[in-house]
Design a protein around this motif. Structure first.
Motif, PDB file in Angstrom:
ATOM      1  N   PRO A 165      37.239  34.264  37.547  1.00  0.00           N
ATOM      2  CA  PRO A 165      38.615  34.494  38.013  1.00  0.00           C
ATOM      3  C   PRO A 165      39.174  35.776  37.405  1.00  0.00           C
ATOM      4  CG  PRO A 165      38.352  32.254  37.183  1.00  0.00           C
ATOM      5  CD  PRO A 165      37.123  33.003  36.807  1.00  0.00           C
ATOM      6  N   THR A 166      39.925  36.528  38.196  1.00  0.00           N
ATOM      7  CA  THR A 166      40.562  37.741  37.701  1.00  0.00           C
ATOM      8  C   THR A 166      42.016  37.769  38.140  1.00  0.00           C
ATOM      9  OG1 THR A 166      39.919  39.037  39.637  1.00  0.00           O
ATOM     10  CG2 THR A 166      38.420  39.093  37.767  1.00  0.00           C
ATOM     11  N   ILE A 167      42.849  38.393  37.293  1.00  0.00           N
ATOM     12  CA  ILE A 167      44.247  38.629  37.629  1.00  0.00           C
ATOM     13  C   ILE A 167      44.500  40.110  37.420  1.00  0.00           C
ATOM     14  CG2 ILE A 167      46.657  38.121  37.102  1.00  0.00           C
ATOM     15  CD1 ILE A 167      45.664  35.457  35.891  1.00  0.00           C
ATOM     16  N   LYS A 168      44.864  40.796  38.493  1.00  0.00           N
ATOM     17  CA  LYS A 168      45.134  42.227  38.424  1.00  0.00           C
ATOM     18  C   LYS A 168      46.640  42.453  38.533  1.00  0.00           C
ATOM     19  CE  LYS A 168      44.053  46.687  40.426  1.00  0.00           C
ATOM     20  NZ  LYS A 168      43.284  47.435  41.397  1.00  0.00           N
ATOM     21  N   VAL A 169      47.178  43.228  37.597  1.00  0.00           N
ATOM     22  CA  VAL A 169      48.595  43.579  37.623  1.00  0.00           C
ATOM     23  C   VAL A 169      48.735  44.833  38.480  1.00  0.00           C
ATOM     24  CG1 VAL A 169      50.617  44.155  36.252  1.00  0.00           C
ATOM     25  CG2 VAL A 169      48.866  42.655  35.290  1.00  0.00           C
ATOM     26  N   ARG A 170      49.400  44.725  39.606  1.00  0.00           N
ATOM     27  CA  ARG A 170      49.591  45.871  40.495  1.00  0.00           C
ATOM     28  C   ARG A 170      50.812  46.661  40.051  1.00  0.00           C
ATOM     29  NH1 ARG A 170      47.492  45.187  45.897  1.00  0.00           N
ATOM     30  NH2 ARG A 170      47.847  47.410  45.942  1.00  0.00           N
ATOM     31  N   ASP A 171      50.682  47.984  39.984  1.00  0.00           N
ATOM     32  CA  ASP A 171      51.829  48.820  39.660  1.00  0.00           C
ATOM     33  C   ASP A 171      52.952  48.534  40.646  1.00  0.00           C
ATOM     34  OD1 ASP A 171      50.401  49.991  37.613  1.00  0.00           O
ATOM     35  OD2 ASP A 171      50.094  51.905  38.632  1.00  0.00           O
ATOM     36  N   ASN A 172      54.139  48.264  40.110  1.00  0.00           N
ATOM     37  CA  ASN A 172      55.331  48.024  40.931  1.00  0.00           C
ATOM     38  C   ASN A 172      55.150  46.902  41.942  1.00  0.00           C
ATOM     39  OD1 ASN A 172      56.559  50.297  39.632  1.00  0.00           O
ATOM     40  ND2 ASN A 172      55.391  51.590  40.997  1.00  0.00           N
ATOM     41  N   GLY A 173      54.274  45.946  41.630  1.00  0.00           N
ATOM     42  CA  GLY A 173      53.997  44.878  42.577  1.00  0.00           C
ATOM     43  C   GLY A 173      53.582  43.584  41.911  1.00  0.00           C
ATOM     44  N   PRO A 174      52.885  42.739  42.653  1.00  0.00           N
ATOM     45  CA  PRO A 174      52.571  41.388  42.204  1.00  0.00           C
ATOM     46  C   PRO A 174      51.342  41.318  41.290  1.00  0.00           C
ATOM     47  CG  PRO A 174      51.640  41.722  44.358  1.00  0.00           C
ATOM     48  CD  PRO A 174      52.418  42.976  44.022  1.00  0.00           C
ATOM     49  N   TYR A 175      51.075  40.104  40.823  1.00  0.00           N
ATOM     50  CA  TYR A 175      49.791  39.785  40.207  1.00  0.00           C
ATOM     51  C   TYR A 175      48.868  39.383  41.349  1.00  0.00           C
ATOM     52  CZ  TYR A 175      52.336  39.164  35.767  1.00  0.00           C
ATOM     53  OH  TYR A 175      53.120  39.330  34.650  1.00  0.00           O
ATOM     54  N   VAL A 176      47.689  39.968  41.423  1.00  0.00           N
ATOM     55  CA  VAL A 176      46.719  39.606  42.451  1.00  0.00           C
ATOM     56  C   VAL A 176      45.637  38.758  41.781  1.00  0.00           C
ATOM     57  CG1 VAL A 176      45.070  40.427  44.166  1.00  0.00           C
ATOM     58  CG2 VAL A 176      47.205  41.685  43.779  1.00  0.00           C
ATOM     59  N   VAL A 177      45.502  37.515  42.220  1.00  0.00           N
ATOM     60  CA  VAL A 177      44.588  36.555  41.629  1.00  0.00           C
ATOM     61  C   VAL A 177      43.397  36.388  42.554  1.00  0.00           C
ATOM     62  CG1 VAL A 177      44.361  34.192  40.766  1.00  0.00           C
ATOM     63  CG2 VAL A 177      46.581  35.365  40.618  1.00  0.00           C
ATOM     64  N   SER A 178      42.192  36.504  41.986  1.00  0.00           N
ATOM     65  CA  SER A 178      40.965  36.347  42.764  1.00  0.00           C
ATOM     66  C   SER A 178      40.002  35.440  42.016  1.00  0.00           C
ATOM     67  CB  SER A 178      40.272  37.699  42.961  1.00  0.00           C
ATOM     68  OG  SER A 178      41.105  38.602  43.627  1.00  0.00           O
ATOM     69  N   GLY A 179      39.216  34.712  42.765  1.00  0.00           N
ATOM     70  CA  GLY A 179      38.193  33.873  42.162  1.00  0.00           C
ATOM     71  C   GLY A 179      38.564  32.405  42.175  1.00  0.00           C
ATOM     72  N   PRO A 180      37.676  31.591  41.626  1.00  0.00           N
ATOM     73  CA  PRO A 180      37.892  30.136  41.641  1.00  0.00           C
ATOM     74  C   PRO A 180      38.938  29.737  40.607  1.00  0.00           C
ATOM     75  CG  PRO A 180      35.871  30.648  40.478  1.00  0.00           C
ATOM     76  CD  PRO A 180      36.395  31.945  41.020  1.00  0.00           C
ATOM     77  N   VAL A 181      40.155  29.519  41.078  1.00  0.00           N
ATOM     78  CA  VAL A 181      41.260  29.172  40.186  1.00  0.00           C
ATOM     79  C   VAL A 181      42.178  28.194  40.906  1.00  0.00           C
ATOM     80  CG1 VAL A 181      42.651  31.134  40.931  1.00  0.00           C
ATOM     81  CG2 VAL A 181      43.074  30.137  38.707  1.00  0.00           C
ATOM     82  N   LYS A 182      42.781  27.292  40.153  1.00  0.00           N
ATOM     83  CA  LYS A 182      43.781  26.382  40.700  1.00  0.00           C
ATOM     84  C   LYS A 182      45.147  26.853  40.233  1.00  0.00           C
ATOM     85  CE  LYS A 182      40.959  22.227  40.844  1.00  0.00           C
ATOM     86  NZ  LYS A 182      40.861  20.820  40.393  1.00  0.00           N
ATOM     87  N   LEU A 183      46.143  26.793  41.102  1.00  0.00           N
ATOM     88  CA  LEU A 183      47.518  27.121  40.761  1.00  0.00           C
ATOM     89  C   LEU A 183      48.295  25.811  40.775  1.00  0.00           C
ATOM     90  CD1 LEU A 183      49.672  29.262  40.172  1.00  0.00           C
ATOM     91  CD2 LEU A 183      49.975  29.515  42.647  1.00  0.00           C
ATOM     92  N   ILE A 184      48.822  25.434  39.600  1.00  0.00           N
ATOM     93  CA  ILE A 184      49.453  24.138  39.399  1.00  0.00           C
ATOM     94  C   ILE A 184      50.922  24.341  39.046  1.00  0.00           C
ATOM     95  CG2 ILE A 184      49.339  21.991  38.065  1.00  0.00           C
ATOM     96  CD1 ILE A 184      46.767  22.529  39.615  1.00  0.00           C
ATOM     97  N   ASP A 185      51.823  23.548  39.639  1.00  0.00           N
ATOM     98  CA  ASP A 185      53.243  23.650  39.299  1.00  0.00           C
ATOM     99  C   ASP A 185      53.557  22.850  38.027  1.00  0.00           C
ATOM    100  OD1 ASP A 185      53.644  20.939  39.966  1.00  0.00           O
ATOM    101  OD2 ASP A 185      54.682  21.369  41.833  1.00  0.00           O
TER     102      ASP A 185
END
Length: 68
Positions: free
Chosen positions: A5-25
């Motif tokens: 899994p990777t999280i890329k911080v985009r300049d002036n933008g969002p976090y881009v998440v790639s790979g096998p990851v779960k997003l839990i509230d």
């Protein structure tokens, strides 16, 4: 798709998440996601926690990792 899994911080933008990851509230519920998705950093998305592009008109943030 990478197995790491990777999280890329985009300049002036969002976090881009790639790979096998779960997003839990906060209550333990899992969000439905794609193989790559973007998370809001500006706080103004109408589709939180996902980015909807609202940041393009006002958000500025350029983050760099410390050099080792």
């Amino acid at each position: 798709m990478s197995d790491i899994p990777t999280i890329k911080v985009r300049d002036n933008g969002p976090y881009v998440v790639s790979g096998p990851v779960k997003l839990i509230d906060a209550e333990g519920n899992e969000f439905e996601t794609k193989a790559t998705f973007s998370l809001c950093r500006c706080g103004q998305s109408s589709n939180k926690p996902f980015c909807d592009g609202t940041h393009k008109t006002f958000f500025e943030s350029v983050v760099r990792a410390n050099e080792k």
